[in-house]
Design an enzyme around this catalytic site. Structure first.
Site, short mmCIF file in Angstrom:
data_model
loop_
_atom_site.label_atom_id
_atom_site.label_comp_id
_atom_site.label_asym_id
_atom_site.label_seq_id
_atom_site.Cartn_x
_atom_site.Cartn_y
_atom_site.Cartn_z
N ASP A 130 0.78 -1.25 0.00
CA ASP A 130 0.00 0.00 0.00
C ASP A 130 0.81 1.30 0.00
OD1 ASP A 130 -1.56 -2.12 0.84
OD2 ASP A 130 -2.25 -1.16 2.67
N GLN A 171 4.18 0.68 2.23
CA GLN A 171 4.41 -0.56 2.96
C GLN A 171 5.60 -1.25 2.31
OE1 GLN A 171 2.03 -2.22 5.70
NE2 GLN A 171 2.66 -0.11 5.88
N SER A 216 -0.30 0.15 7.44
CA SER A 216 -0.64 1.35 6.67
C SER A 216 -1.18 2.49 7.52
CB SER A 216 -1.66 1.00 5.60
OG SER A 216 -1.01 0.32 4.56
#
Ligand code: FRU
Length: 471
Positions: free
Chosen positions: A33, A49, A93
């Protein structure tokens, strides 16, 4: 800024065959992400990420890149790593906001606990936007203990300011597995209150919302969700949105049915930011959970989409490439008013990197196909079916990697307008100025670089076709 020096391994990754030319990817390792997408001290920042130690998902760090123009990205040092007892399973996240001249990251500290895990929200601060220090009072927010909120899945805070208060939405689910978004309100970054369950799914199979984002426009708001759908024993992961209105007094989002933000197979966890000029811009992960990723053989996995502007239109949104991307346009080849009756190649329109603009006249109800990255036995086919007004992206013969067919039914129109971005192992197709988008990874051979225009029923009448090389 210090010039980033790359290791020999990183140089080999960045020279490998599927590695993108103009999309943001990490110099080595795994990414998923986008996180902390923001504008701070004159630059755009994109965190992501990141598992730097292998091309597989692992304990999540936040990788980091910055850009002056959303087009050219500089790699920055890793921003945060999972090194505390409250985030030792990963810094999951989250998002970013400027406060008192500092950049504040808000992320999920993930801690495995047998079959369960704990997820709590944490902060990290930076003066220069590069070097971050985790807040000594972490974690700052634990999941509410309530009958209708699952305690374990509580992640991906997206923070923003409205008036003089801060808000964040967090991904959640009910104990009986319906996705929901929790809205929190706070006067400073540490004292939080659950305002309400802003939005809850009633469908049986949509079991969890990840990475919620609230995009606000003058006349409404859009809740963007990364939805886990449990079907036939498997999870499917869908980028969706609901258009409606947010009520800050009640903390409720009043939204319509979920629609697809992207119809391709490789788009997930998009994050939004508001640019200094007011545009709502998003980037997503150009990959998907639980699929084959041939680039892992070369030591990396995953990339970000090109940045897209989100335009609100009542009960739906359009996504279009940001105008800054025109900077990438190199030599161009243009054709006008073609009437094709057989499979054709157009001189100059080919390659594994570039932007293709095509406008087709649909008045004669043609069926046709545009084959991208075509070679002896390969093609990624974009198929138009006039009777059903359907556009289909077919990856069955794309080369290595996942194979599937995705489709969208378009609104009736006399014209079809396509804007297609190719970059080594990806294709992003914007249809009719963002009415629909297909984003997918493809893994053809390096030599498969042709583009064919293939009429199938009636002539293919092209008002204009332009290819811009991107070098
Ligand atoms: C979405 C997601 C998030 C989580 C992160 C972990 O793709 O599962 O919910 O924070 O990835 O890497």
């Amino acid at each position: 800024m210090e010039e980033r020096i790359f290791s020999d391994e990183e140089k080999a990754v960045m020279a490998s065959r599927f590695y993108p030319k103009y999309h943001l990817a990490a110099p080595i390792g795994w990414i998923n992400d986008p996180n902390g997408f923001c504008f701070f001290k004159g630059k755009y920042h994109m965190f992501y990420q990141y598992h730097p130690n292998s091309p597989e998902w692992g304990p999540m760090h936040w990788g980091h890149a910055s850009s002056k123009d959303l087009v050219h990205w500089d790699h920055e040092p890793i921003a945060i790593a999972p090194d505390k007892d409250y985030d030792n399973g990963g810094c999951f996240s989250g998002s970013a906001i400027e406060k008192n001249g500092k950049l504040c990251l808000m992320y999920t500290g993930h801690v495995p606990n047998g079959d369960y895990h704990h997820e709590k929200q944490c902060l990290a601060f930076s003066k220069d936007g590069i070097h971050f220090e985790k807040f000594s009072g972490n974690p700052v927010l634990d999941a509410p203990r309530a009958d209708d909120i699952c305690y374990d899945d509580f992640r991906d805070p997206k923070i923003w300011k409205h008036g003089n208060k801060y808000y964040c939405v967090i991904g959640s689910k009910t104990p009986d597995e319906h996705g929901q978004v929790l809205l929190f309100e706070f006067a400073d970054l540490k004292g939080w209150e659950l305002k309400n369950i802003a939005f809850r799914d009633t469908a049986e199979r949509r079991t969890m919302y990840e990475c919620p984002n609230l995009a606000e426009f003058e006349d409404g708001a859009v809740m963007i969700l990364s939805v886990i759908v449990f079907q036939d024993g498997f999870n499917e992961y869908l980028p969706q949105y609901s258009a409606g209105k947010i009520n800050y007094r009640t903390g409720k989002f009043d939204g319509g049915e979920l629609k697809m933000l992207d119809y391709g197979s490789s788009f997930y966890a998009p994050q939004i930011m508001t640019a200094p000029d007011g545009r709502v811009i998003t980037m997503g992960w150009l990959n998907m959970w639980n699929v084959e990723m041939p680039e892992q053989r070369d030591g990396w996995a995953g990339l970000m989409t090109i940045p897209r502007e989100i335009i609100f239109e009542g009960d739906k949104v359009r996504s279009v490439p940001v105008k800054e991307l025109e900077k990438l346009r190199g030599e161009s080849f243009t054709y006008k008013n073609l009437s094709l009756t057989e499979k054709s190649e157009l001189n100059g329109i080919n390659g594994d990197c570039g932007e293709l603009l095509v406008e087709v006249d649909l008045k004669n109800n043609p069926d046709f196909e545009i084959d991208l990255r075509a070679g002896e036995e390969e093609k990624t086919a974009l198929i138009y079916n006039a009777a059903e007004n359907k556009l289909i992206l077919d990856r069955m013969q794309s080369g290595e990697g996942p194979k599937d067919v995705r489709e969208v039914v378009l609104e009736k129109s006399d014209k079809l307008k396509l804007q297609i971005f190719l970059d080594k192992s990806s294709v992003e197709i914007f249809v009719n100025d963002g009415e629909a988008v297909f984003t997918s990874r493809i893994y053809p051979q390096e030599t498969s670089q042709k583009i064919f225009f293939v009429p199938q029923k009636n002539s293919l009448n092209i008002d204009s076709a332009t290819f811009y090389e991107i070098n």
